[in-house]
Design a protein around this motif. Structure first.
Motif, PDB file in Angstrom:
ATOM      1  N   VAL A 179       0.872  -1.178   0.000  1.00 57.65           N
ATOM      2  CA  VAL A 179       0.000   0.000   0.000  1.00 57.65           C
ATOM      3  C   VAL A 179       0.903   1.219   0.000  1.00 57.65           C
ATOM      4  N   CYS A 180       0.312   2.378  -0.315  1.00 53.32           N
ATOM      5  CA  CYS A 180       1.103   3.608  -0.320  1.00 53.32           C
ATOM      6  C   CYS A 180       0.265   4.773   0.177  1.00 53.32           C
ATOM      7  N   VAL A 181       0.889   5.627   0.955  1.00 54.05           N
ATOM      8  CA  VAL A 181       0.305   6.905   1.375  1.00 54.05           C
ATOM      9  C   VAL A 181       1.164   8.014   0.794  1.00 54.05           C
ATOM     10  N   VAL A 182       0.536   8.917   0.070  1.00 56.99           N
ATOM     11  CA  VAL A 182       1.225  10.064  -0.527  1.00 56.99           C
ATOM     12  C   VAL A 182       0.955  11.277   0.353  1.00 56.99           C
ATOM     13  N   GLY A 183       2.008  12.014   0.681  1.00 59.12           N
ATOM     14  CA  GLY A 183       1.887  13.099   1.651  1.00 59.12           C
ATOM     15  C   GLY A 183       1.541  14.460   1.083  1.00 59.12           C
ATOM     16  N   GLU A 184       0.853  14.509  -0.057  1.00 61.04           N
ATOM     17  CA  GLU A 184       0.454  15.800  -0.628  1.00 61.04           C
ATOM     18  C   GLU A 184      -0.514  16.520   0.309  1.00 61.04           C
ATOM     19  N   PRO A 185      -0.495  17.860   0.307  1.00 59.24           N
ATOM     20  CA  PRO A 185      -1.479  18.597   1.117  1.00 59.24           C
ATOM     21  C   PRO A 185      -2.886  18.346   0.592  1.00 59.24           C
ATOM     22  N   THR A 186      -3.747  17.798   1.429  1.00 61.31           N
ATOM     23  CA  THR A 186      -5.085  17.397   0.995  1.00 61.31           C
ATOM     24  C   THR A 186      -6.205  18.156   1.677  1.00 61.31           C
ATOM     25  N   ASN A 187      -5.891  18.886   2.745  1.00 67.64           N
ATOM     26  CA  ASN A 187      -6.949  19.489   3.553  1.00 67.64           C
ATOM     27  C   ASN A 187      -7.224  20.927   3.144  1.00 67.64           C
ATOM     28  N   PRO A 188      -8.492  21.273   2.923  1.00 66.77           N
ATOM     29  CA  PRO A 188      -8.822  22.640   2.494  1.00 66.77           C
ATOM     30  C   PRO A 188      -8.539  23.702   3.549  1.00 66.77           C
ATOM     31  N   LEU A 189      -9.001  23.481   4.786  1.00 62.06           N
ATOM     32  CA  LEU A 189      -8.890  24.518   5.817  1.00 62.06           C
ATOM     33  C   LEU A 189      -8.306  24.008   7.127  1.00 62.06           C
ATOM     34  N   ARG A 190      -8.641  22.780   7.508  1.00 61.29           N
ATOM     35  CA  ARG A 190      -8.196  22.251   8.794  1.00 61.29           C
ATOM     36  C   ARG A 190      -7.678  20.833   8.611  1.00 61.29           C
ATOM     37  N   LEU A 191      -6.641  20.490   9.373  1.00 60.69           N
ATOM     38  CA  LEU A 191      -6.061  19.157   9.293  1.00 60.69           C
ATOM     39  C   LEU A 191      -7.102  18.115   9.679  1.00 60.69           C
ATOM     40  N   GLY A 192      -7.258  17.110   8.850  1.00 61.71           N
ATOM     41  CA  GLY A 192      -8.197  16.031   9.120  1.00 61.71           C
ATOM     42  C   GLY A 192      -9.479  16.118   8.330  1.00 61.71           C
ATOM     43  N   GLU A 193      -9.664  17.172   7.572  1.00 62.99           N
ATOM     44  CA  GLU A 193     -10.923  17.352   6.832  1.00 62.99           C
ATOM     45  C   GLU A 193     -11.057  16.419   5.635  1.00 62.99           C
ATOM     46  N   MET A 194      -9.947  16.126   4.966  1.00 65.64           N
ATOM     47  CA  MET A 194     -10.065  15.453   3.678  1.00 65.64           C
ATOM     48  C   MET A 194      -8.897  14.509   3.428  1.00 65.64           C
ATOM     49  N   MET A 195      -9.223  13.336   2.888  1.00 60.17           N
ATOM     50  CA  MET A 195      -8.245  12.368   2.427  1.00 60.17           C
ATOM     51  C   MET A 195      -8.596  12.029   0.979  1.00 60.17           C
ATOM     52  N   LYS A 196      -7.609  11.971   0.105  1.00 64.38           N
ATOM     53  CA  LYS A 196      -7.866  11.696  -1.303  1.00 64.38           C
ATOM     54  C   LYS A 196      -7.771  10.188  -1.557  1.00 64.38           C
ATOM     55  N   ILE A 197      -8.791   9.648  -2.227  1.00 63.43           N
ATOM     56  CA  ILE A 197      -8.795   8.225  -2.570  1.00 63.43           C
ATOM     57  C   ILE A 197      -8.803   8.024  -4.090  1.00 63.43           C
ATOM     58  N   GLY A 198      -8.573   9.055  -4.820  1.00 62.96           N
ATOM     59  CA  GLY A 198      -8.534   8.967  -6.277  1.00 62.96           C
ATOM     60  C   GLY A 198      -8.343  10.343  -6.870  1.00 62.96           C
ATOM     61  N   ARG A 199      -8.187  10.394  -8.155  1.00 61.23           N
ATOM     62  CA  ARG A 199      -8.030  11.656  -8.868  1.00 61.23           C
ATOM     63  C   ARG A 199      -8.669  11.530 -10.249  1.00 61.23           C
ATOM     64  N   ARG A 200      -9.123  12.658 -10.770  1.00 60.53           N
ATOM     65  CA  ARG A 200      -9.630  12.667 -12.137  1.00 60.53           C
ATOM     66  C   ARG A 200      -8.480  12.611 -13.133  1.00 60.53           C
ATOM     67  N   GLY A 201      -8.805  12.198 -14.351  1.00 61.36           N
ATOM     68  CA  GLY A 201      -7.822  12.180 -15.412  1.00 61.36           C
ATOM     69  C   GLY A 201      -7.650  13.564 -16.015  1.00 61.36           C
ATOM     70  N   SER A 202      -6.596  13.711 -16.805  1.00 59.77           N
ATOM     71  CA  SER A 202      -6.298  14.989 -17.453  1.00 59.77           C
ATOM     72  C   SER A 202      -5.922  14.739 -18.906  1.00 59.77           C
ATOM     73  N   LEU A 203      -6.611  15.437 -19.815  1.00 56.65           N
ATOM     74  CA  LEU A 203      -6.349  15.336 -21.249  1.00 56.65           C
ATOM     75  C   LEU A 203      -6.222  16.746 -21.813  1.00 56.65           C
ATOM     76  N   THR A 204      -5.127  17.012 -22.503  1.00 56.21           N
ATOM     77  CA  THR A 204      -4.899  18.318 -23.120  1.00 56.21           C
ATOM     78  C   THR A 204      -4.986  18.197 -24.636  1.00 56.21           C
ATOM     79  N   ALA A 205      -5.691  19.134 -25.251  1.00 56.19           N
ATOM     80  CA  ALA A 205      -5.802  19.194 -26.707  1.00 56.19           C
ATOM     81  C   ALA A 205      -5.196  20.509 -27.188  1.00 56.19           C
ATOM     82  N   ARG A 206      -4.291  20.414 -28.156  1.00 48.13           N
ATOM     83  CA  ARG A 206      -3.665  21.590 -28.776  1.00 48.13           C
ATOM     84  C   ARG A 206      -4.120  21.626 -30.236  1.00 48.13           C
ATOM     85  N   LEU A 207      -4.932  22.611 -30.555  1.00 53.21           N
ATOM     86  CA  LEU A 207      -5.597  22.674 -31.857  1.00 53.21           C
ATOM     87  C   LEU A 207      -5.132  23.888 -32.649  1.00 53.21           C
TER      88      LEU A 207
END
Length: 413
Positions: A179-207
Motif C-alpha cells: 500500500v502507499c500513502v502520498v503526503g500531498e497537502p489534501t486538507n482545504p482549511l483544517r487538518l483532518g478534513e479530507m483524504m484523497k482516494i482517487g483523482r480525475r484524469g487529465s487530457l490536453t488538446a492543442r488545436l
C-alpha cells in the motif's frame, strides 16, 4: 546502498527535520542536498537507502531516493511493505522580495513554519520519517514487514525522471509495494478534513486551424480560420460531459488559451490556435474523449482523415494524456487510514477525488494508494507556511496509519 545499523537510533523531531529540508533550496530539478538530509536521518534508523539518478533526452537529470526498513534484500521482502511517497522538489519562490521571510530560512513565527516546501511537501516527509522512527522503536524493531519511502525530485517538474522511473526500477528489482500513502497537502482549511482516494484524469488538446491569409476587404480571396476555431470550441464547450458519480465530481472542459498572433487589423490571419484541458472522471475514457474531439473538428472543418485538406479547412490536433482517472475503492485499507486520521485530528475525513494530479496517478498502478497531508491554503504561494502543531499532529496520524496497517487491518484493498 547504506548498511543498516544493529539497533535504530531515536526518532527525529518532525519540525526540526522539516526545517532542515526547507533550508535546501531544491527548486525543480535541483536537489541542493535535500535527499542527503533524509539519508543522514534514515540510515541511523535502520533504513537502507538507494540514491537513483535518472536521465532522459531533452529533460533534466533527476535525483531520487528509495529507502526501506525491514529484513531481506530487495526482492526478498518478508511480509507486506508500507510505502510513503513524496517529493523534495519545490516550485520557484517567485518574487522573493514579496515574502515576509527568507523563503529558505525555515523560520518559525507565531506557531507557523515558513518556507518554500513547508506545505508542499517537505513537512509531510519529515512527519512520516519521525512517525516511522517512533513506530520502529515502540515495536523494538519487531515488525512483520517493511516500511519504505519513495522520494522524488521531479514531482513539480516534467515527472519523467522521477516516480515512474523509480517504480520501474523497483519492479526490475522484484520489490513490491503493498500500500502507499502520498503526503500531498489534501486538507482545504483544517487538518483532518479530507483524504484523497482517487483523482480525475487529465487530457490536453492543442488545436491549430489553418486558413488562407488575405486582406479583410477581399474575404473571398482568403479563408479566415478564426470562425471555424470558435465553432469548434463552442461545440466542445457546450456539451455536458457527465454529472459525476458517487466518488467523482462532474468532468469539465476548460479552454485555457486562444492565440492568433495577428498585429494587423486589416489582415485575415493564416492560423488560429487554442489549447483546452479536460479533467474527467471514471464515466469517461481517454479514447472516447479523443474520438469526440477529432469528430467535432472534422464536422466543423469538413472532410475526414487524409481527405480533410482537400474537402475543407485543414486543422492540426495534438492530444496529450496527463493522467488517467483512478479510484482506490473504500475497503479495509481506506477505512484504516481514515480511522488514523480521525484518531490523530478528531475529524472524520471526507473521502475525496477533487483537485489536480499528483504522483499517486503513477503509484495506483502498483498498489492501493491514498493521499493525506497538511492544509493546502498556502502551497505555491508567497509566505508558504504550515502550522507547527499541524506538523506534529500529522506525524501522529502517520504513526497511527503504520499501527493499523501492521496490526492487520489494512493489508488488502
Amino acid at each position: 546502498m547504506s548498511a543498516a545499523p544493529a539497533s535504530p537510533q531515536s526518532a527525529p523531531d518532525a519540525v526540526t527535520l522539516a526545517q532542515d529540508l526547507i533550508r535546501c533550496p531544491s527548486v525543480t530539478p535541483a536537489d541542493q542536498g535535500a535527499l542527503g538530509v533524509l539519508e543522514a536521518v534514515l540510515a541511523p534508523l535502520g533504513f537502507r537507502c538507494e540514491r537513483l539518478k535518472f536521465t532522459a533526452p531533452n529533460t533534466p537529470d533527476v535525483e531520487n531516493l528509495y529507502a526501506r526498513w525491514g529484513e531481506g534484500p530487495f526482492g526478498e521482502n518478508k511480509g507486506p511493505n508500507f510505502c510513503f511517497a513524496g517529493h523534495t522538489d519545490v516550485v520557484p519562490v517567485g518574487d522573493a522580495a514579496a515574502w515576509s521571510v527568507d523563503p529558505f530560512a525555515a523560520e518559525i513565527r507565531d506557531g507557523q513554519l515558513y518556507g518554500r516546501g513547508a506545505t508542499d511537501m517537505k513537512s509531510a516527509i519529515a512527519a512520516f520519517v519521525a512517525a516511522a522512527g517512533r513506530f520502529i522503536a515502540a515495536r523494538d524493531g519487531k515488525i512483520p514487514g517493511g516500511i519504505s519511502l519513495l522520494i522524488t525530485g521531479d514531482e513539480e517538474g516534467p515527472a519523467i525522471n522521477g516516480t515512474t522511473r523509480v517504480l520501474d526500477w523497483l519492479k526490475d528489482k522484484g520489490e513490491t509495494l503493498s500500500v502507499c500513502v502520498v503526503g500531498e497537502p489534501t486538507n482545504p482549511l483544517r487538518l483532518g478534513e479530507m483524504m484523497k482516494i482517487g483523482r480525475r484524469g487529465s487530457l490536453t488538446a492543442r488545436l491549430t486551424v489553418h486558413g488562407v491569409q488575405g486582406h479583410v476587404g477581399y474575404p473571398h480571396l482568403a479563408d479566415n480560420p478564426i470562425p471555424k476555431l470558435l465553432d469548434i470550441l463552442s461545440a466542445l464547450k457546450s456539451r455536458r460531459l457527465d454529472t459525476g458519480n458517487a466518488h467523482f465530481e462532474a468532468s469539465n472542459l476548460e479552454i485555457t488559451t486562444i492565440d492568433v498572433g495577428n498585429p494587423a487589423n486589416n489582415v485575415i490571419p493564416a492560423n488560429a490556435k487554442a489549447v483546452l484541458n479536460i479533467r474527467y472522471n471514471t464515466e469517461q475514457s481517454s479514447a472516447g474523449l479523443k474520438n469526440w474531439i477529432i469528430r467535432t473538428c472534422e464536422a466543423v472543418c469538413g472532410g475526414q482523415g487524409e481527405n480533410r485538406a482537400l474537402l475543407g479547412t485543414r486543422f492540426d490536433l495534438m492530444l496529450e494524456d496527463g493522467a488517467m482517472p483512478f479510484l482506490t475503492k473504500p475497503g479495509p485499507f481506506v477505512a484504516a487510514m481514515a480511522e488514523a486520521v480521525k484518531e490523530g485530528t478528531g475529524r472524520e475525513p471526507e473521502l475525496s477525488t477533487t483537485g489536480g494530479t499528483s504522483d499517486a496517478r503513477f503509484i495506483q498502478a502498483y498498489c492501493p494508494v491514498v493521499e493525506f497531508g497538511l492544509v493546502g491554503q498556502t502551497m505555491h504561494k508567497v509566505d508558504e507556511r504550515a502550522g507547527v502543531d499541524d506538523i506534529r499532529a500529522l506525524s501522529k496520524v502517520y504513526e497511527g496509519m503504520l499501527q493499523r496497517f501492521f496490526d492487520g487491518l489494512a493489508v488488502q484493498r
